[in-house]
Design a protein around this motif. Sequence first.
Motif: not given
Length: 138
Positions: A8-15, A26-30
């Motif tokens: 969840l933290a990774h997704i929120q930071a990426a968003e 791609d690196s963030v998706l992987k």
Amino acid sequence: MSLNAELLAHIQAAEDEYGHVSNWPDSVLKKARKLADRYGNEAGFKLEELADVRNLAERGFFVTHIGIKLHHSRGWVLNRMPEDFEYTATEEDQRLLEIYQDKSVREVGRLLHRDLSWVREMRRKYGWTQEQLAQEDE
């Protein structure tokens, strides 16, 4: 609270950084997939499972029927499905093809729960004449 707080933290930071998921590198998706433990994690698959799926796929069974035979979902099978394989037939498959030689490709595929391309290829491989194959295509 999330079941996977790190994901969840990774997704929120990426968003926050990239916006919509279609803009993520791609690196963030992987990394997100790895944190979610999904897609592309072949190391987590048992070799027996992969071998069973490959064996049934090579014998021309539909993905849904492979799932039924192995007591798993269609998605489970698709995650373990080999990208490249060649169709094969066991002695029992050959015997069944011989029994149903007077039936159409569609009928044989339906009766045996097999892909039509498998039926055609096995008929070519195990002795159908070009005339019989031409009649089937009509």
